[in-house]
Design a protein around this motif. Sequence first.
Motif: not given
Lengths: 109, 122
Positions: A39-44, A85-92, B95-103, B110-114
């Motif tokens: 949302k505006p002004g907020q973290a995801p 706003v909705y974002y998708c995200q992938q990790r590899s 932003y910093c954010a907690r990530d469950s990957g730790n290796i 999941d959780y994000w800073g302000q």
Amino acid sequence: EIVLTQSPATLSLSPGERATLSCRASQSVSSYLAWYQQKPGQAPRLLIYDASNRATGIPARFSGSGSGTDFTLTISSLEPEDFAVYYCQQRSNWPPEVTFGPGTKVDIK
Amino acid sequence: QVQLVQSGAEVKKPGASVKVSCKASGYTFTSYGISWVRQAPGQGLEWMGWISAYNGNTNYAQKLQGRVTMTTDTSTSTAYMELRSLRSDDTAVYYCARDSGNIAAADTIDYWGQGTLVTVSS
């Protein structure tokens, strides 16, 4: 780099309607796909991880599906607070990277 | 409850460096990683990289290789992100954010800073 494409760019709906958001990957990401709401002004905020798992505290009206290259986020009945706003995200793991899609804005019709 | 509290806004000149801190609380710091994500004004999210708070392993986004360094201080449960040779297009909320990957690599964020606004301007 794996590229994520989201459609539509904007979705105009009314409260109570069903929202269906799409995310497509340029190559398979297995089930390593997450969805975030911003949302505006907020973290995801994390909504869905590993394609279909709701994060802690996320209402049941949010659901995710898909695997490989095609994924969907469904909001079964829009609440006023869901317009965002909705974002998708992938990790590899190889190459070790994370990418986000460009986002879908859900606004009030 | 999980909290990530970031340092305050910065204004830097082109060519300078910036270092943003992220203090974690409410969980075991070394059981997770930290991802850094930035967002330019009116734009989408861009992943910058990840660091394991367990073993210090890092992965950086290719476009930032050589300009970014991520570190952690486990004694204070704080993560840091330094970006060098700043340009105007580095202006963004970081932003910093907690990530469950730790290796070895990033996993679920999941959780994000302000967020910390970094403005690069002459």
